[in-house]
Design a protein around this motif. Structure first.
Motif, short mmCIF file in Angstrom:
data_model
loop_
_atom_site.label_atom_id
_atom_site.label_comp_id
_atom_site.label_asym_id
_atom_site.label_seq_id
_atom_site.Cartn_x
_atom_site.Cartn_y
_atom_site.Cartn_z
N LEU A 92 0.87 -1.18 0.00
CA LEU A 92 0.00 0.00 0.00
C LEU A 92 0.90 1.23 0.00
CD1 LEU A 92 -2.62 -1.06 2.70
CD2 LEU A 92 -2.99 -0.91 0.23
N THR A 93 0.73 2.11 -0.97
CA THR A 93 1.63 3.25 -1.06
C THR A 93 0.91 4.53 -1.43
OG1 THR A 93 3.54 4.14 -2.26
CG2 THR A 93 2.14 2.64 -3.46
N THR A 94 1.37 5.64 -0.90
CA THR A 94 0.96 6.96 -1.35
C THR A 94 1.96 7.34 -2.42
OG1 THR A 94 0.19 7.51 0.85
CG2 THR A 94 0.50 9.34 -0.67
N PHE A 95 1.55 7.30 -3.67
CA PHE A 95 2.51 7.39 -4.78
C PHE A 95 3.42 8.60 -4.69
CE2 PHE A 95 4.32 6.69 -8.83
CZ PHE A 95 4.42 7.92 -9.44
N ASP A 96 2.88 9.77 -4.39
CA ASP A 96 3.69 10.97 -4.42
C ASP A 96 4.73 11.01 -3.31
OD1 ASP A 96 2.43 11.96 -6.64
OD2 ASP A 96 0.90 13.01 -5.50
N LEU A 97 4.53 10.21 -2.27
CA LEU A 97 5.44 10.23 -1.13
C LEU A 97 6.33 9.00 -1.08
CD1 LEU A 97 3.01 11.53 1.64
CD2 LEU A 97 4.70 12.85 0.33
N ASP A 98 5.78 7.86 -1.38
CA ASP A 98 6.50 6.61 -1.20
C ASP A 98 7.21 6.18 -2.49
OD1 ASP A 98 3.83 5.41 0.88
OD2 ASP A 98 5.66 6.43 1.43
N GLU A 99 8.42 6.67 -2.66
CA GLU A 99 9.17 6.37 -3.87
C GLU A 99 9.86 5.02 -3.79
OE1 GLU A 99 11.66 9.65 -4.84
OE2 GLU A 99 9.96 11.01 -5.13
N TYR A 100 9.51 4.23 -2.79
CA TYR A 100 10.11 2.92 -2.63
C TYR A 100 9.20 1.81 -3.15
CZ TYR A 100 12.98 5.68 0.52
OH TYR A 100 13.79 6.64 1.06
N ALA A 101 8.07 2.15 -3.73
CA ALA A 101 7.13 1.13 -4.18
C ALA A 101 7.77 0.22 -5.22
CB ALA A 101 5.87 1.78 -4.75
N PHE A 102 8.51 0.80 -6.15
CA PHE A 102 9.15 0.00 -7.19
C PHE A 102 10.14 -0.98 -6.57
CE2 PHE A 102 12.28 -0.87 -10.47
CZ PHE A 102 11.48 -1.18 -11.55
N ALA A 103 10.93 -0.49 -5.61
CA ALA A 103 11.90 -1.35 -4.93
C ALA A 103 11.19 -2.46 -4.17
CB ALA A 103 12.76 -0.53 -3.98
N LYS A 128 -3.07 4.18 -1.64
CA LYS A 128 -3.85 4.21 -0.41
C LYS A 128 -5.24 4.79 -0.59
CE LYS A 128 -0.06 4.16 2.87
NZ LYS A 128 0.66 4.89 3.93
N ASP A 129 -5.48 5.46 -1.71
CA ASP A 129 -6.83 5.98 -1.93
C ASP A 129 -7.73 4.97 -2.64
OD1 ASP A 129 -5.75 6.00 -4.46
OD2 ASP A 129 -6.01 8.16 -4.80
N ALA A 130 -7.24 3.75 -2.81
CA ALA A 130 -8.09 2.70 -3.40
C ALA A 130 -9.27 2.44 -2.47
CB ALA A 130 -7.28 1.42 -3.59
N GLY A 131 -10.44 2.27 -3.04
CA GLY A 131 -11.63 2.02 -2.24
C GLY A 131 -11.72 0.58 -1.77
N PRO A 132 -12.61 0.31 -0.83
CA PRO A 132 -12.79 -1.06 -0.32
C PRO A 132 -12.99 -2.11 -1.41
CG PRO A 132 -13.96 0.48 1.08
CD PRO A 132 -13.47 1.28 -0.11
N PRO A 133 -13.81 -1.85 -2.44
CA PRO A 133 -13.98 -2.89 -3.47
C PRO A 133 -12.67 -3.25 -4.17
CG PRO A 133 -15.72 -1.24 -3.64
CD PRO A 133 -14.71 -0.69 -2.69
N GLN A 134 -11.82 -2.25 -4.45
CA GLN A 134 -10.54 -2.52 -5.10
C GLN A 134 -9.61 -3.30 -4.19
OE1 GLN A 134 -10.68 1.70 -5.49
NE2 GLN A 134 -9.81 1.60 -7.54
N LEU A 135 -9.64 -2.95 -2.90
CA LEU A 135 -8.80 -3.66 -1.93
C LEU A 135 -9.20 -5.12 -1.82
CD1 LEU A 135 -6.60 -3.55 0.24
CD2 LEU A 135 -8.34 -2.82 1.87
N ILE A 136 -10.49 -5.36 -1.72
CA ILE A 136 -11.00 -6.73 -1.61
C ILE A 136 -10.68 -7.53 -2.87
CG2 ILE A 136 -13.12 -8.10 -1.47
CD1 ILE A 136 -14.22 -5.74 0.30
N GLU A 137 -10.89 -6.90 -4.03
CA GLU A 137 -10.60 -7.58 -5.30
C GLU A 137 -9.11 -7.92 -5.41
OE1 GLU A 137 -10.90 -6.69 -10.13
OE2 GLU A 137 -11.70 -5.25 -8.67
N ALA A 138 -8.26 -7.00 -4.93
CA ALA A 138 -6.82 -7.23 -5.00
C ALA A 138 -6.41 -8.40 -4.12
CB ALA A 138 -6.07 -5.97 -4.55
N ILE A 139 -6.96 -8.49 -2.93
CA ILE A 139 -6.64 -9.60 -2.02
C ILE A 139 -7.04 -10.92 -2.64
CG2 ILE A 139 -7.22 -10.66 0.20
CD1 ILE A 139 -7.45 -7.80 1.33
#
Length: 226
Positions: free
Chosen positions: A83-94, A106-117
């Motif tokens: 889970l990353t805040t894109f503009d702040l967390d530049e370590y997502a790629f790593a 982190k602004d993904a809604g509950p449906p997206q989170l559930i689908e991802a899991i």
């Protein structure tokens, strides 16, 4: 509360940082871990690297959280969603390079989170085309020289496997690839399995990273090119 309300998801643990997440994973058997990037003591990148390397692995399987959530399938360790805040967390790629099975903003809604899991638990990976493009465009300058690595690895793929890998890197799902190539989804999954085996890659996310590192797909090419 949102996750526990799902009939097929059970939150079996939570942790406040990476160290605590590893400790919790030694006592519970999680299938999926939702991992924050920025945490005290041990950040999400190092925690992800250790989890995918087998550290803190308990012996069973289910679903877990810490900033971790998810149970464990087939004797493998838990899969990690960043889970990353894109503009702040530049370590997502790593973190993805460290073995994460996917990432969400982190602004993904509950449906997206559930689908991802559910997708990660089933063996797929979470690679949203728009997010992939933004991340890879931003981090492209940090990718190694592709041309030196490309020829040998890509030469092991058949023409159709290379085509599937290209479409995966453009953010297409198995169903979309099947429709594009006029084959069944099962055939696409078979090709994907062979690609991962031949290239010694862990999952679909690493396949996307590989395609960019080797120059098979360039930044800005995600989407339909026909």
């Amino acid at each position: 509360m949102v996750l526990d309300a799902q009939p097929d998801i059970e939150v079996i643990g939570e942790a406040g940082d990476g160290v605590q997440a590893l400790e919790r994973l030694r006592t519970v058997s999680a299938d999926v871990v939702l991992m924050d990037v920025r945490m005290p003591r041990m950040d999400g990148i190092e925690a992800t690297r250790r989890i995918t390397a087998g550290a803190g692995r308990a012996g069973g399987g289910r679903a877990g959280a810490g900033s971790a959530d998810g149970g464990s399938a087939g004797g493998e360790g838990p899969k990690v969603i960043i889970l990353t805040t894109f503009d702040l967390d530049e370590y997502a790629f790593a973190a993805i390079k460290a073995g994460a099975a996917g990432f969400l903003l982190k602004d993904a809604g509950p449906p997206q989170l559930i689908e991802a899991i559910r997708a990660v638990h089933s063996g797929d990976a979470v690679v949203a085309p728009s997010t992939t493009r933004r991340l890879l465009d931003r981090f492209a300058v940090h990718l190694p020289d592709a041309e030196r690595r490309a020829s040998g690895a890509l030469a092991t793929l058949t023409g159709r496997e290379g085509e599937v890998l290209r479409l995966v890197a453009r953010g297409m799902s198995n169903a979309e690839i099947a429709a594009r190539l006029h084959v069944s989804e099962a055939t696409v999954k078979t090709h994907m399995g062979r690609i991962l085996m031949k290239l010694n890659l862990r999952d679909r996310v690493q396949a996307v990273v590989f395609a960019y590192e080797t120059g098979l797909v360039k930044t800005g090419q995600i989407g339909d090119d026909e």
